[in-house]
Design an enzyme around this catalytic site. Structure first.
Site, short mmCIF file in Angstrom:
data_model
loop_
_atom_site.label_atom_id
_atom_site.label_comp_id
_atom_site.label_asym_id
_atom_site.label_seq_id
_atom_site.Cartn_x
_atom_site.Cartn_y
_atom_site.Cartn_z
N HIS A 275 11.00 -8.11 -8.76
CA HIS A 275 9.63 -8.63 -8.94
C HIS A 275 8.62 -7.48 -8.98
CE1 HIS A 275 6.38 -11.68 -8.37
NE2 HIS A 275 5.76 -10.65 -7.87
N GLU A 276 8.62 -6.66 -7.95
CA GLU A 276 7.65 -5.55 -7.91
C GLU A 276 7.95 -4.55 -9.04
OE1 GLU A 276 5.14 -6.08 -6.07
OE2 GLU A 276 6.06 -7.66 -4.84
N HIS A 279 6.17 -5.62 -12.08
CA HIS A 279 4.76 -5.19 -12.04
C HIS A 279 4.65 -3.71 -12.41
CE1 HIS A 279 2.80 -8.72 -10.37
NE2 HIS A 279 3.54 -8.75 -9.29
N GLU A 305 1.68 -11.41 -13.09
CA GLU A 305 2.74 -12.25 -12.52
C GLU A 305 3.74 -12.67 -13.59
OE1 GLU A 305 3.59 -13.30 -9.20
OE2 GLU A 305 2.37 -11.51 -9.02
#
Ligand code: ZN
Length: 511
Positions: A275-276, A279, A305
């Site tokens: 997830h990170e 980003h 997101e």
């Protein structure tokens, strides 16, 4: 182009560059506070952060910025500016107008109240006592209502709550979100029912097998390598550290992520790193020529997101990714998973089960947690409900939307820090990101029809390059409403995301 216009624009951009540099310094100081700072450093650290924020505020409300903007916009040659230059001017003006219209006293009072409310929230959550939290939360909401009333005029939105949403997701109104969330809710509720009534329920016991932190650190490194987020080489522009709650900070050549290792829940760090990492890849692949310019940032929180969830869920929870990665996971973890087959594994990591806590929710039920929070915020800022009503409204919605009984407010209305921090209008961006990711996937499938085969072979590069070309490289050149139109040829739409979820889960749950 007229010389005065060129000079004015150049001067303006020099000022803005300094703001970006200061902001990046503040974010490193903040990162250090979360990751490396010794406990005693906190007093000095709050002084450092307060000074940086005061200097930053002074720079962004500098009257010279206002007069430069006015000269540029009123200049007869304004139309000769390029699309990128005009977008920069627009974004600088938007920020300047908002910063200068909010009274300094209100900004200072809100910052002070934020510290108090977060502190009381921590204590009230530990004590499971909403009545402790309520008076401070009421003050916080009143302060944000005052700001929203002012921002509503500056931003020319229909309601005060729309002005707050606009901070995170420009040009997106509560009315639009209500319409798309209603459709999303309908699709999710029907899918959850199908999954729950299936006789093929996954066995999740393998997810509790103990994986030592050292092994998990190696897994994290291999995952960041896989997605092309370099945290190891001599030219690395990234790094991984450990914090209670994972986050990403920085941009361009220095983007850092954090994760949290739980020995009894090893997939928590796998999905937080993906997830990170999603980003981080976005931030590192903005157009390199746009560094220190407003266009050289992510488009919106929702788009951010969409990228993190694309990597975490659409890639990271797919069958094809685990065709490639399960053998690697087995190599990195000795004999812990030697008896586990692909089918058992992907069914376990994709289990659909309504729960009380948002951050532990699965891919399908997650958005319902967000819709509940959005409904409540919208009604709170329209004065249809009050802070005192929150626990009751919360519990009733959890029962209605997710079929879950909330037993105390710590696992209910007090579970998240957002409202204590004064973040209203932020929650909807999490679900908007999922919705965008579905639209993005539908377009990518046309351009890269063999992406699943590539992924199963361990090739993420084509997918990454596609995302860079179609999303990351645009930075903040367009509002999110325009960017999704440009990518998907249509406005925000729930259908592709619901289709993606249905297709995936009908295979996993065999319906
Ligand atoms: Zn995120």
């Amino acid at each position: 182009m007229a010389e005065t216009l060129v000079l004015g624009y150049k001067k303006l951009m020099e000022k803005v560059k300094r703001m970006f540099i200061l902001g990046s310094a503040a974010s490193i100081v903040h990162w250090d506070m979360e990751t490396k700072m010794p406990p005693k450093g906190i007093r000095l650290r709050s002084e450092q952060l307060a000074l940086l924020s005061r200097v930053g505020h002074k720079m962004s409300t500098d009257p010279e910025v206002g007069s430069l903007l006015e000269k540029i916009i009123k200049h007869p040659g304004y139309d000769e500016l390029s699309e990128i230059q005009k977008r920069n001017v627009y974004l600088i003006k938007k920020e300047y107008d908002e910063q200068t219209k909010l009274p300094e006293e209100l900004v200072a009072e809100t910052a002070k109240q934020r510290a108090i409310t977060v502190d009381v929230w921590k204590k009230a959550k530990a004590a499971k006592d909403f009545s402790m939290f309520k008076p401070e939360l009421e003050k916080m909401v009143d302060l944000r209502k005052k700001a929203a009333e002012i921002l509503m005029k500056v931003k020319e939105t229909a309601t005060p709550y729309d002005a707050l949403i606009d901070i995170f997701e420009p040009k997106t109104s509560a009315e639009t979100i209500t319409r798309i969330f209603n459709e999303l809710k309908e699709g999710l509720v029907s899918l959850i029912k199908k999954c729950q009534s299936s006789p093929k329920q996954p066995d999740v016991s393998i997810l509790k097998r103990r994986v030592p932190v050292d092994m998990q650190r190696k897994i994290s490194k291999s995952l960041t390598n896989f997605i092309g987020y370099d945290t190891e080489s001599k030219q690395a522009g990234g790094r991984i550290d450990e914090t209670e709650h994972p986050f990403t900070t920085g941009y361009y050549d220095d983007v850092r992520i954090t994760t949290h290792y739980h020995e009894e829940n090893f997939t928590s760090s796998i999905f937080s790193v993906l997830h990170e990492g999603g980003h981080a890849v976005y931030e590192q692949n903005l157009n390199p020529e746009w560094i220190f310019q407003p266009v050289g940032t992510g488009c919106s929180m929702g788009f951010h997101e969409s990228q993190s969830r694309f990597v975490e869920n659409i890639i990271g929870r797919s069958r094809e990714f685990w065709i490639y990665y399960l053998p690697r996971l087995k190599e990195l973890t000795g004999n812990i998973f030697s008896d586990v087959d692909l089918d058992t594994f992907i069914r376990a990591i994709n289990r659909v089960k309504p729960s009380k806590i948002r951050i532990e929710a699965d891919e399908v039920t997650y958005c319902l947690h967000i819709i509940i929070r959005f409904d409540i915020e919208r009604d709170l800022f329209a004065d249809k409900i009050t802070v005192a009503d929150l626990p009751e409204v919360w519990n009733q919605k959890y029962k209605e939307y997710l079929g879950v009984e909330i037993e105390n407010d710590s696992e209910g209305v007090m579970q998240d820090t957002h409202w204590a921090s004064g973040l209203y209008g932020y929650f909807p961006t999490y679900a908007l990101g999922n919705i965008y990711s579905g639209q993005i996937l539908a377009v990518m499938e046309k351009d890269l029809p063999d992406w699943r085969d590539q992924l199963a072979k361990g090739n993420f590069q084509d997918i990454k390059q596609w995302l860079v070309k179609n999303i990351h490289s645009y930075g903040d050149l367009y509002a999110p409403t325009d960017l999704i139109q440009k990518i998907a040829g249509e406005e925000i739409s729930v259908k592709p995301y619901i289709n993606y979820l249905n297709e995936k889960h009908s295979k996993l749950y065999r319906f």
